[in-house]
Design an enzyme around this catalytic site. Structure first.
Site, PDB file in Angstrom:
ATOM      1  N   THR A 164      30.698  34.055  45.998  1.00 51.66           N
ATOM      2  CA  THR A 164      29.605  34.407  45.409  1.00 51.66           C
ATOM      3  C   THR A 164      29.731  35.087  44.062  1.00 51.66           C
ATOM      4  OG1 THR A 164      30.219  36.847  46.280  1.00 51.66           O
ATOM      5  CG2 THR A 164      28.703  35.371  47.693  1.00 51.66           C
ATOM      6  N   LYS A 171      37.368  35.308  50.218  1.00 47.79           N
ATOM      7  CA  LYS A 171      36.597  35.432  49.298  1.00 47.79           C
ATOM      8  C   LYS A 171      36.359  37.063  49.158  1.00 47.79           C
ATOM      9  CE  LYS A 171      32.773  36.048  48.790  1.00 47.79           C
ATOM     10  NZ  LYS A 171      31.949  37.306  48.387  1.00 47.79           N
ATOM     11  N   GLU A 173      34.794  42.163  40.659  1.00 44.96           N
ATOM     12  CA  GLU A 173      33.751  42.138  39.781  1.00 44.96           C
ATOM     13  C   GLU A 173      33.974  42.621  38.488  1.00 44.96           C
ATOM     14  OE1 GLU A 173      30.085  41.512  42.869  1.00 44.96           O
ATOM     15  OE2 GLU A 173      30.624  43.474  42.158  1.00 44.96           O
ATOM     16  N   THR A 205      38.457  42.161  55.840  1.00 39.66           N
ATOM     17  CA  THR A 205      38.242  41.870  54.360  1.00 39.66           C
ATOM     18  C   THR A 205      36.887  41.458  54.230  1.00 39.66           C
ATOM     19  OG1 THR A 205      39.213  40.502  52.442  1.00 39.66           O
ATOM     20  CG2 THR A 205      39.254  39.573  54.704  1.00 39.66           C
TER      21      THR A 205
END
Lengths: 403, 403
Positions: A148, A174, A269, A185
């Site tokens: 994503t 991911k 991020e 996770t």
């Protein structure tokens, strides 16, 4: 002997995979048959695919034939319809591969609280399946399909040489935001061609996850969709049974999951740096984990690392409020970039009075990987956690996620 | 009857104050004599002034004559020298005002792990003392002297009219970053001219702090220096003893502390918005608090609010990992700006399918104050927490704090 190998998850005998990405939506299918184990989020809000997969693994004797996973929609907080959709995903794949849907796992990642686009899913199963392959391309395809906000694919594979022959363990994962896994996770799919019974597999997976995915923090938000699955195809013919082979298997599995976990932390991020926080001298294992995670979770530590700010007091403060029991006059603290080390506190005494030490620390703080080591002086236990810095881009990415 | 009044802490009879700021350093002195109570950080790394003040209050019968507080240096993690410096601050003030230093409290806020500049402190006591005043200027001066990254002074005063006459309660507070108080606050100095015994004062303060300062989160970092002190000068002649007067006193004290707490949340580092998260229908009080604080602590909720992103799934996820016990199919959720309300989930059913509701939510999200209300459907308990959004400026402020 354990060594890293190329080839992704398809380097494990008996694993084929592929995936495709279409705008924000992605679909991955992984075919691999064998005893299987899973760990799932402890968030009270559990996404539909996790409820479905957990129930299957709990009632089918611990066995999987395939996984179907989508990105773009988490299928979380979607009520009865969400459960129906998750089940339908497993049924659609089972029909195509002529398997029993009780052996199909399903996973999702993306926005919470939106209904699934089942037309998109059903129309994409066929093209993905027709491309499924045992080459590295298949592994990369599956990985990319479930990304994503991830910037880099996360894959790690290793080979274990034993007296009886070799087997392999490989995984993809991911995750970039909403990362503080608790007993799972974001998404991790791990495979081995060793032969391991499902009960043993579950024990090994839980132990490895506790040392890896459960020790990373990007933002402290535990996802509704955290899940890690491990399937043992047994194709290598190597059977994991006794103490020594089991210990070696556990070590190799730990390696794969820790490497994947570090990749998630590093690709957090907006992150520009990986932070490794090691706590030694803790009274209990739990204390060591609390303090190590508290340091990589602290927004103040994370912003200081982003800004190369030698504000080490924030590290001590984060250990202090972690819940770990210790005496502040017994702490020893150092920060390193892997080459240079700044010794800041020794047995509670500040040894950074010299401005040169702060200058050195500032140089260290500008490295791409920062190692923090704190000795609580309270006992024998240790733990390591991984995280990343907190940057303008984290705010940017998450202020504009659904819009 | 409780009503808000002007005048700051010096509006309380028997309180005089002043402070000055010189670059990053500040010094405040507050003179007010009477029974006193205090709450202190639960961080295992406790700053020297807190250790000193806590010890004094624990052994002097619960009485204070004055407070000396500095900004620019937290005097935290400074070892034996830090304790000596904190004691020396109380001794210096005691000498000047001809009091016993056991009745002098000391507080500090600023960078952790740096030695105090005692020359600066001792040379500034005289000028601050000479300006101490009972006018509003004195209150504002003290407030400004202890501000660090705070942008606005935080002060609230109220008057309680009783049949026997009136008394006042007023407080000042500072705090903007490293804010998730645990049994204390950054710094709060609260005064009343009601007459209250110190044991009762402690009970009232603890109860009020649990509803106010302990329910705010800016970044989830619990400071080493959180402290809130309450002194009762008794100058109004109103004695707080029985059930009714005590209940009224508690209500007024709650009001003062909650208003100060909201000011801290609103002035969180880099904040552009105040977020109020109310949890109802929780199984236990602890569950209600966990869920309410988890929502205002979540970096993902906070960035969504900054970006006016109607990503309400993150609110549900944050409640889910809070540790509170509930069934996700029984949640009811709404978000409001105080005028318009977007009803998003009712008894576990998503009612935002209509794109118009998401548009409405997006409009609401752009307000300066966002009210989140979530009914867990699990019991009778409620709690409210306050926080702020997470912005580029939070990262900027904290990436460049000491350098």
């Amino acid at each position: 002997m354990i060594r890293q190998i190329e080839g992704g998850i398809t380097a494990v005998s008996g694993v084929s995979a592929f995936g495709l990405k279409d705008g924000k939506k992605g679909l991955a299918i992984i075919l691999a048959e064998g005893p299987a184990a899973g760990v799932f989020t402890r968030n009270k809000v559990i996404a539909a695919p996790l409820i479905v997969t957990k129930e299957k693994l709990g009632t089918n004797g611990g066995f999987l034939s395939a996984v179907i996973a989508n990105s773009g929609n988490a299928n979380a907080y979607t009520g009865e319809q969400g459960l129906k959709d998750a089940k339908e995903m497993t049924r659609l794949l089972a029909e195509k591969i002529k398997a029993d849907d009780k052996f199909i796992a399903v996973a999702s990642t993306g926005v919470i609280g939106r209904k699934m686009d089942m037309n998109w899913i059903s129309s994409h199963i066929e093209p993905v399946l027709s491309s499924v392959s045992t080459t590295e391309e298949g592994s990369v395809g599956a990985m990319r399909a479930i990304m994503t906000t991830d910037l880099v694919p996360k894959v790690f594979a290793c080979e274990v040489k034993t007296d009886a022959g070799s087997y392999r363990i490989a995984g993809i994962a991911k995750g970039s935001g909403m990362i503080e896994p608790n007993m799972g996770t974001m998404l991790g799919f791990v495979y081995t061609d060793a032969a391991v019974a499902s009960g043993q597999l579950q024990k090994c997976l839980t132990a490895a996850v506790n040392k890896s995915f459960n020790m990373i923090v990007v933002d402290g938000d535990t996802s509704t969709n955290d899940m890690c699955l491990l399937t043992a195809t047994g194709k290598s013919g190597i059977r994991i049974t006794d103490g020594k082979s089991l210990e070696e298997f556990q070590n190799a599995l730990d390696l794969v999951l820790i490497e994947l976990a570090k990749m998630i932390a590093k690709d957090g991020e907006g992150a520009t740096k990986l932070v490794e926080s090691t706590v030694i001298g803790a009274k209990t294992k739990e204390d060591a984990k609390l303090a190590a995670k508290s340091i990589v979770r602290s927004p103040l530590v994370k912003t200081a690392i982003f800004g190369n700010d030698p504000n080490w007091g924030r590290i001590v403060a984060a250990a202090g409020y972690s819940g770990a029991d210790f005496d502040q006059t017994k702490i020893t603290l150092s920060v390193s970039d892997g080459t240079k080390t700044a010794n800041l506190v020794k047995n509670g005494e500040i040894i950074e009075k010299d401005p040169a030490v702060l200058d050195e620390l500032k140089k260290i703080m500008s490295a791409k990987t920062i190692f923090i080591k704190i000795d609580l002086g309270a006992g024998p236990e240790t733990a390591t956690a991984w995280g990343c810095d907190l940057t303008y881009d984290y705010v940017k990415i998450n202020a504009e996620y659904t819009t």
